[in-house]
Motif scaffolding. Structure first.
Motif, PDB file in Angstrom:
ATOM      1  N   PRO A 202       0.626  -1.297  -0.262  1.00  0.00           N
ATOM      2  CA  PRO A 202       0.353  -0.040  -0.055  1.00  0.00           C
ATOM      3  C   PRO A 202       0.727   0.925   0.226  1.00  0.00           C
ATOM      4  N   ILE A 203       2.134   1.216   0.068  1.00  0.00           N
ATOM      5  CA  ILE A 203       3.094   2.014   0.692  1.00  0.00           C
ATOM      6  C   ILE A 203       2.599   3.084   1.386  1.00  0.00           C
ATOM      7  N   ASP A 204       2.486   2.930   1.956  1.00  0.00           N
ATOM      8  CA  ASP A 204       2.154   3.713   3.592  1.00  0.00           C
ATOM      9  C   ASP A 204       3.413   4.832   3.844  1.00  0.00           C
ATOM     10  N   GLY A 205       2.853   6.383   3.716  1.00  0.00           N
ATOM     11  CA  GLY A 205       4.025   7.112   4.264  1.00  0.00           C
ATOM     12  C   GLY A 205       2.951   8.501   4.230  1.00  0.00           C
ATOM     13  N   LYS A 206       4.188   9.628   5.077  1.00  0.00           N
ATOM     14  CA  LYS A 206       3.639  10.781   4.726  1.00  0.00           C
ATOM     15  C   LYS A 206       3.588  12.131   3.437  1.00  0.00           C
ATOM     16  N   PHE A 207       2.670  11.828   2.605  1.00  0.00           N
ATOM     17  CA  PHE A 207       2.410  12.345   2.142  1.00  0.00           C
ATOM     18  C   PHE A 207       2.354  13.853   1.961  1.00  0.00           C
ATOM     19  N   ARG A 208       2.936  14.852   0.465  1.00  0.00           N
ATOM     20  CA  ARG A 208       1.921  16.266   1.104  1.00  0.00           C
ATOM     21  C   ARG A 208       0.456  16.428   0.224  1.00  0.00           C
ATOM     22  N   LEU A 209      -0.126  16.852   0.770  1.00  0.00           N
ATOM     23  CA  LEU A 209      -1.774  16.763  -0.279  1.00  0.00           C
ATOM     24  C   LEU A 209      -2.207  18.145  -0.647  1.00  0.00           C
ATOM     25  N   ALA A 210      -2.576  18.420  -1.689  1.00  0.00           N
ATOM     26  CA  ALA A 210      -3.621  19.520  -1.234  1.00  0.00           C
ATOM     27  C   ALA A 210      -5.076  19.329  -1.453  1.00  0.00           C
ATOM     28  N   GLY A 211      -6.013  19.971  -1.646  1.00  0.00           N
ATOM     29  CA  GLY A 211      -7.364  19.652  -1.705  1.00  0.00           C
ATOM     30  C   GLY A 211      -8.475  20.567  -1.340  1.00  0.00           C
ATOM     31  N   MET A 212      -9.483  20.282  -1.801  1.00  0.00           N
ATOM     32  CA  MET A 212     -10.473  20.720  -1.247  1.00  0.00           C
ATOM     33  C   MET A 212     -11.181  20.265   0.087  1.00  0.00           C
ATOM     34  N   TYR A 213     -11.669  21.252   0.727  1.00  0.00           N
ATOM     35  CA  TYR A 213     -12.069  20.548   2.296  1.00  0.00           C
ATOM     36  C   TYR A 213     -13.720  20.725   2.445  1.00  0.00           C
ATOM     37  N   ARG A 214     -14.240  20.026   3.847  1.00  0.00           N
ATOM     38  CA  ARG A 214     -15.540  20.717   3.956  1.00  0.00           C
ATOM     39  C   ARG A 214     -15.894  19.824   5.208  1.00  0.00           C
ATOM     40  N   ASP A 215     -16.855  20.458   6.137  1.00  0.00           N
ATOM     41  CA  ASP A 215     -16.900  19.637   7.308  1.00  0.00           C
ATOM     42  C   ASP A 215     -17.932  18.830   6.954  1.00  0.00           C
ATOM     43  N   ALA A 216     -18.458  17.162   7.769  1.00  0.00           N
ATOM     44  CA  ALA A 216     -19.812  17.457   6.826  1.00  0.00           C
ATOM     45  C   ALA A 216     -20.072  16.717   8.090  1.00  0.00           C
ATOM     46  N   GLN A 217     -21.412  15.978   8.646  1.00  0.00           N
ATOM     47  CA  GLN A 217     -22.303  15.781   9.745  1.00  0.00           C
ATOM     48  C   GLN A 217     -21.440  14.383  10.667  1.00  0.00           C
ATOM     49  N   ASP A 218     -21.037  13.336   9.194  1.00  0.00           N
ATOM     50  CA  ASP A 218     -19.871  11.853   9.998  1.00  0.00           C
ATOM     51  C   ASP A 218     -19.206  12.599   9.516  1.00  0.00           C
ATOM     52  N   GLY A 219     -18.119  13.783   9.274  1.00  0.00           N
ATOM     53  CA  GLY A 219     -17.488  13.891   9.809  1.00  0.00           C
ATOM     54  C   GLY A 219     -16.544  14.670   8.351  1.00  0.00           C
ATOM     55  N   GLY A 220     -15.045  15.373   8.497  1.00  0.00           N
ATOM     56  CA  GLY A 220     -14.883  15.561   7.139  1.00  0.00           C
ATOM     57  C   GLY A 220     -15.000  15.454   5.774  1.00  0.00           C
ATOM     58  N   LEU A 221     -14.427  15.954   4.911  1.00  0.00           N
ATOM     59  CA  LEU A 221     -14.401  15.038   3.521  1.00  0.00           C
ATOM     60  C   LEU A 221     -12.461  16.014   3.134  1.00  0.00           C
ATOM     61  N   PHE A 222     -12.194  15.577   2.432  1.00  0.00           N
ATOM     62  CA  PHE A 222     -11.506  16.152   1.706  1.00  0.00           C
ATOM     63  C   PHE A 222     -10.748  15.222  -0.171  1.00  0.00           C
ATOM     64  N   THR A 223     -11.036  16.675  -1.229  1.00  0.00           N
ATOM     65  CA  THR A 223     -11.269  15.478  -1.835  1.00  0.00           C
ATOM     66  C   THR A 223      -9.499  16.270  -2.797  1.00  0.00           C
ATOM     67  N   ALA A 224      -8.567  15.464  -2.658  1.00  0.00           N
ATOM     68  CA  ALA A 224      -7.452  15.453  -2.946  1.00  0.00           C
ATOM     69  C   ALA A 224      -7.189  16.019  -4.905  1.00  0.00           C
ATOM     70  N   ARG A 253     -22.016  26.173   5.377  1.00  0.00           N
ATOM     71  CA  ARG A 253     -21.752  24.540   5.586  1.00  0.00           C
ATOM     72  C   ARG A 253     -21.868  23.993   4.663  1.00  0.00           C
ATOM     73  N   GLU A 254     -21.722  24.120   3.403  1.00  0.00           N
ATOM     74  CA  GLU A 254     -22.010  22.916   2.710  1.00  0.00           C
ATOM     75  C   GLU A 254     -20.521  23.891   1.253  1.00  0.00           C
ATOM     76  N   ALA A 255     -19.818  25.013   1.796  1.00  0.00           N
ATOM     77  CA  ALA A 255     -18.777  25.189   1.160  1.00  0.00           C
ATOM     78  C   ALA A 255     -17.300  24.740   1.500  1.00  0.00           C
ATOM     79  N   SER A 256     -16.481  24.260   0.444  1.00  0.00           N
ATOM     80  CA  SER A 256     -15.197  23.463   0.281  1.00  0.00           C
ATOM     81  C   SER A 256     -13.719  24.249  -0.115  1.00  0.00           C
ATOM     82  N   LEU A 257     -13.200  24.410   0.494  1.00  0.00           N
ATOM     83  CA  LEU A 257     -11.890  25.658   0.907  1.00  0.00           C
ATOM     84  C   LEU A 257     -11.037  25.177   0.706  1.00  0.00           C
ATOM     85  N   TYR A 258      -9.983  25.399  -0.447  1.00  0.00           N
ATOM     86  CA  TYR A 258      -8.952  24.552  -0.594  1.00  0.00           C
ATOM     87  C   TYR A 258      -7.877  24.526   0.932  1.00  0.00           C
TER      88      TYR A 258
END
Length: 407
Positions: A202-224, A253-258
């Motif tokens: 699975p190639i585990d490790g720490k990646f530098r990731l950029a994406g669009m994030y928003r908080d949802a009722q059951d947790g955050g969502l991140f679109t890489a 509450r529905e906005a996704s931010l970079y």
């Protein structure tokens, strides 16, 4: 609100029976096109990539588009393909190809990667590469003298130009290409051979990731940004810091931010946040490089033959072709059906037609059939661009242009 925003995204993106004469060797009937299951990432040339999760019973499709709330569509009546709708949106397709429609505006899309297949890991030299079925990859390069391995993540796609090339596009617009000699062997441009391993890494490790994030009722969502896929954000680590920054900056509450983070992927295919780096209210992901339809397991429909665009009184008369992973193809000339073998290697693409049915054809269809078979046997190379397949002969002349059939 959800309907209005997606509609805007789509608006920007769009734009005679004859007797059968028995043949001594009937070609096989093509197997039915599979119905999607699980999560499928769709690439939409000229539009916005999105993911769809199909329920195990096939009754529900949940669409996820970067920055938008989830959209649930129920199964709808369909012919030989699949269809889902909520009376406003419609997702309809066959096999790997699909069309997403809202308010009469449509965008053509195709499944990235190889949905339904297990991940594949290749290793050789200092490189280890794992290709995931949704068209994403992770890479580890243990360069000599480096204290830590170099990690990369992004999109993979098969490009056809002569033979098949596996192309990886990752962080900082990096591009790596490999010749695909077989399903078990890749050769890098520098000659390094990578062989498929028995066990997936699975190639585990720490990646530098950029994406669009928003908080949802059951947790955050991140679109890489690199892959266009939406992941859940696992609790713990720097996740509370990320959520707090989003709450303080979000206009709704529905906005996704970079955002930019240092993180990884857990066993539940969620993102883990080790460090929160930055949030930009006006930031956005760059446009993804469009991934073409797959040569194999796609139903290709003829649109041009030897420089002319044939016209048909009935769409069912349009010639079709499909290639499989076993080196076989099946086709319809618009009147008869045929099957045969194909060879795809570094020297190009070659078709060897086999048995064909012997239905008496009207003059127009008979002429198209003759030209179709002649052109097919002359093909020596292929090029795919988006949902368009060009078949070219040894002189460089385009003999056929076909489009991936989405509905």
């Amino acid at each position: 609100m959800k309907r209005t925003v997606l509609l805007l995204v789509l608006l920007m993106a769009a734009g005679t029976a004859s007797a059968q004469v028995p043949s001594p060797s009937q070609p096989p009937t093509p197997p039915p096109m599979p119905t999607p299951r699980g999560e499928v990432l769709y690439s939409c040339p000229g539009g916005i990539d999105f993911a769809s999760t199909f329920s195990n019973d096939g009754e529900l499709a949940t669409l996820r588009m970067p920055g938008q709330p989830d959209i649930e569509l129920s199964r709808a009546p369909s012919g030989s393909g699949f269809a889902y709708s909520d009376s406003y949106y419609e997702l309809r397709g066959r096999g790997r190809e699909a069309t997403l429609t809202a308010a009469g505006r449509s965008m053509r899309c195709h499944a990235a990667g190889r949905p339904g297949e297990p991940p594949r890991t290749y290793a050789g030299g200092t490189l280890t590469v794992t290709l995931f079925p949704d068209g994403t990859f992770r890479l580890r390069d243990r360069r000599e003298g480096a204290a830590e391995p170099v990690l990369d993540v992004g999109q993979w796609a098969q490009e056809v130009e002569g033979g098949v090339r596996m192309v990886l596009r990752g962080i900082d617009n990096s591009r790596r290409a490999f010749r695909e000699l077989s399903v078990d062997k890749l050769v890098a441009d520098d000659g390094t051979e990578l062989r498929r391993t028995e066990k997936t890494d699975p190639i585990d490790g720490k990646f530098r990731l950029a994406g669009m994030y928003r908080d949802a009722q059951d947790g955050g969502l991140f679109t890489a940004c690199l892959v266009g896929r939406t992941y859940g954000v696992a609790p713990g680590g720097a996740e509370p810091e990320l959520e707090k920054a989003w709450v303080e900056a979000t206009p709704s509450r529905e906005a996704s931010l970079y955002v930019e983070i240092i993180g990884g992927f857990d066993n539940n295919n969620s993102i883990t946040v080790d460090r929160f780096l930055t949030l930009k209210r006006d930031g956005a992901c760059p446009a993804l490089v469009f991934r073409g339809s797959a040569l194999r397991d796609t139903e290709w429909r003829l649109v041009e033959l030897d420089g002319t665009r044939p016209t048909f009184t009935e769409w069912r008369r349009r010639p079709l072709m499909r290639l499989d992973d076993a080196g076989r193809f099946t086709a319809s000339t618009g009147c008869n059906t045929l099957a045969g073998d194909f060879v795809l290697d570094p020297d190009g693409l070659r078709f060897v037609p086999g048995p064909m049915t012997l239905m008496a054809c009207p003059p127009t269809e008979a002429e198209i059939e003759k030209s179709f078979v002649e052109a097919l046997t002359a093909v020596r190379t292929a090029q795919i661009s988006g949902t368009t397949l060009d078949l070219i002969d040894a002189t460089g002349k385009r003999r056929m242009r076909l489009e991936a059939r989405g509905r």
